[in-house]
Write a protein that holds these residues in place. Sequence first.
Motif, PDB file in Angstrom:
ATOM      1  N   THR B  26       0.821  -1.217   0.000  1.00 59.02           N
ATOM      2  CA  THR B  26       0.000   0.000   0.000  1.00 59.02           C
ATOM      3  C   THR B  26       0.855   1.267   0.000  1.00 59.02           C
ATOM      4  OG1 THR B  26      -0.155  -0.040   2.405  1.00 59.02           O
ATOM      5  CG2 THR B  26      -1.917  -1.147   1.195  1.00 59.02           C
ATOM      6  N   THR B  27       2.158   1.125   0.279  1.00 57.87           N
ATOM      7  CA  THR B  27       3.045   2.294   0.343  1.00 57.87           C
ATOM      8  C   THR B  27       4.297   1.994  -0.477  1.00 57.87           C
ATOM      9  OG1 THR B  27       2.278   2.497   2.617  1.00 57.87           O
ATOM     10  CG2 THR B  27       3.993   4.003   1.933  1.00 57.87           C
ATOM     11  N   LEU B  28       4.632   2.869  -1.423  1.00 62.68           N
ATOM     12  CA  LEU B  28       5.736   2.618  -2.355  1.00 62.68           C
ATOM     13  C   LEU B  28       6.538   3.894  -2.588  1.00 62.68           C
ATOM     14  CD1 LEU B  28       3.678   0.683  -5.091  1.00 62.68           C
ATOM     15  CD2 LEU B  28       5.347  -0.353  -3.540  1.00 62.68           C
ATOM     16  N   THR B  29       7.808   3.744  -2.977  1.00 62.77           N
ATOM     17  CA  THR B  29       8.575   4.899  -3.442  1.00 62.77           C
ATOM     18  C   THR B  29       8.323   5.059  -4.939  1.00 62.77           C
ATOM     19  OG1 THR B  29      10.502   3.575  -4.034  1.00 62.77           O
ATOM     20  CG2 THR B  29      10.403   4.382  -1.763  1.00 62.77           C
ATOM     21  N   ALA B  30       8.661   6.231  -5.457  1.00 62.96           N
ATOM     22  CA  ALA B  30       8.489   6.464  -6.901  1.00 62.96           C
ATOM     23  C   ALA B  30       9.324   5.464  -7.695  1.00 62.96           C
ATOM     24  CB  ALA B  30       8.875   7.902  -7.252  1.00 62.96           C
ATOM     25  N   ALA B  44       8.269   7.835 -14.126  1.00 63.75           N
ATOM     26  CA  ALA B  44       7.562   7.459 -12.900  1.00 63.75           C
ATOM     27  C   ALA B  44       7.572   8.617 -11.907  1.00 63.75           C
ATOM     28  CB  ALA B  44       8.194   6.218 -12.275  1.00 63.75           C
ATOM     29  N   HIS B  45       8.752   9.245 -11.728  1.00 58.15           N
ATOM     30  CA  HIS B  45       8.834  10.367 -10.786  1.00 58.15           C
ATOM     31  C   HIS B  45       7.909  11.514 -11.205  1.00 58.15           C
ATOM     32  CE1 HIS B  45      12.330   8.462  -8.879  1.00 58.15           C
ATOM     33  NE2 HIS B  45      12.101   9.288  -7.876  1.00 58.15           N
ATOM     34  N   ARG B  46       7.871  11.790 -12.514  1.00 60.26           N
ATOM     35  CA  ARG B  46       7.041  12.916 -12.950  1.00 60.26           C
ATOM     36  C   ARG B  46       5.560  12.616 -12.733  1.00 60.26           C
ATOM     37  NH1 ARG B  46       7.344  12.863 -18.272  1.00 60.26           N
ATOM     38  NH2 ARG B  46       5.201  12.089 -18.309  1.00 60.26           N
ATOM     39  N   ILE B  47       5.131  11.406 -13.120  1.00 60.05           N
ATOM     40  CA  ILE B  47       3.711  11.060 -12.949  1.00 60.05           C
ATOM     41  C   ILE B  47       3.340  11.042 -11.470  1.00 60.05           C
ATOM     42  CG2 ILE B  47       1.955   9.272 -13.319  1.00 60.05           C
ATOM     43  CD1 ILE B  47       3.387   8.487 -15.867  1.00 60.05           C
ATOM     44  N   VAL B  48       4.237  10.496 -10.634  1.00 66.28           N
ATOM     45  CA  VAL B  48       3.956  10.467  -9.195  1.00 66.28           C
ATOM     46  C   VAL B  48       3.821  11.884  -8.649  1.00 66.28           C
ATOM     47  CG1 VAL B  48       4.960   9.922  -6.928  1.00 66.28           C
ATOM     48  CG2 VAL B  48       4.907   8.176  -8.728  1.00 66.28           C
ATOM     49  N   SER B  49       4.711  12.811  -9.062  1.00 66.21           N
ATOM     50  CA  SER B  49       4.550  14.159  -8.482  1.00 66.21           C
ATOM     51  C   SER B  49       3.282  14.829  -8.982  1.00 66.21           C
ATOM     52  CB  SER B  49       5.756  15.072  -8.696  1.00 66.21           C
ATOM     53  OG  SER B  49       6.599  14.616  -9.664  1.00 66.21           O
TER      54      SER B  49
END
Lengths: 250, 250
Positions: B26-30, B44-49
């Motif tokens: 349920t909890t993940l890093t980018a 991935a980092h861009r979509i996550v932010s």
Amino acid sequence: MANSTSGESMTARLVRVLEAFTPTRTTLTAAEIGRAAGLPSSTAHRIVSELVEAGLLEQDEDRRVRIGMRLWELATRSSHALLLRQAALPFMEQVQARVREHTQLAILDQDEPLFLERLSHPDAGANITRVAGRLPLHASSSGLVLLAFGDRPLQERVLAGRLRAFTRSTPTDPAVLRRMLDGVRKAGHAVTPGFLDEDSTGLAVPVRDEAGRTVAALSVVLPRDAPTAFALAELHRAARAIQEAMGHRR
Amino acid sequence: MANSTSGESMTARLVRVLEAFTPTRTTLTAAEIGRAAGLPSSTAHRIVSELVEAGLLEQDEDRRVRIGMRLWELATRSSHALLLRQAALPFMEQVQARVREHTQLAILDQDEPLFLERLSHPDAGANITRVAGRLPLHASSSGLVLLAFGDRPLQERVLAGRLRAFTRSTPTDPAVLRRMLDGVRKAGHAVTPGFLDEDSTGLAVPVRDEAGRTVAALSVVLPRDAPTAFALAELHRAARAIQEAMGHRR
């Protein structure tokens, strides 16, 4: 690549599309979504077809679309809301079976109580609460509990903001509300006779985590002049049981 | 504009990001999300932010992210799943209070039963079902009901596909399963002793709409050798009550 010429991210536009759907407008055309989301028609049509393709929206024979089961599944299966709700549900059922009135669980999200669950009794009266709905902090029993046991900056923001009157009983004076929050902290629960509608009284207690922090409010809605002692005792008992159940899950 | 050079839409990538989260992760890093979603780290980092910015994901102090309450709210408040679930919940509670075992509601989605609701009893045994989880059509009582009362092309797809054995009792022979579906249609319910795990029996009945179409399966999970007559009678009674309640909402 992901940004439009206006500088708004694709994700932000996508959220605006999802926000076009409400509890009373569950099925929309792409054109209606475009108008509600403030997006050019061609953009709205493209985003809607991408969302339909991905299963996040579903389209019927008339090309009207609605929130897809896939979105509900993705949003629900891994959510922390679900963990709290599942821990609370058996005890909410006990409250509802004994008190025989609407029983709710709310968390604080973006300065509002967000209702994770509502159990209704067929015989119970009107209830303004919806699952995944929100109510104002100052006028609902859940809100007053989350506010009273919340942090100081939150309290100051709410007291400095607009305090809308829903009935003649809604507290709209910051000084009155401040004394009310003291009372909630002392009593350990909130009682809101007629604050949201003239005919009902909300009762709410805090649900705490192991560290004693308030993580949710558990509430029932009674007819305005109903006795409150039995329901409050049931709420306190259930809140302790939920706290224990969550402790065991860690 | 919304498409990457690979031709995949931004929406499809976003779905892959959301799919990286599961009930056990349920909890993940980018970076973890990028690996799970098969996306370049920078993407991935861009979509996550963007998703964090929009409130669809939430980020904690360690920059780990999880499904946001806003996503749950948007997906839930306008969904048809919620309408069916809210109509069914009071009657599911009655079943659960009387039978005192796990009680579930499932709909058919993408050839699988998708569980909209599960009520658990503190004393009840193990249960493989999760809210927003899925089980195979051929091995669960809900699945057999949705299959038996589903359309012919669905039945042929499932009978022609892989029929996985979960226990020695799981039906894996298409001819046996075909007879079993006939039996479910004749009896009006499904009973699955040991099909999913050796120690329990699933019981399910169809929930129909006004036109007589099966829209959901209502089920309970009993210990393997428990008597079934009382629970089946309760399920049939509740299914009729849900059908009536949905009729009144139109």
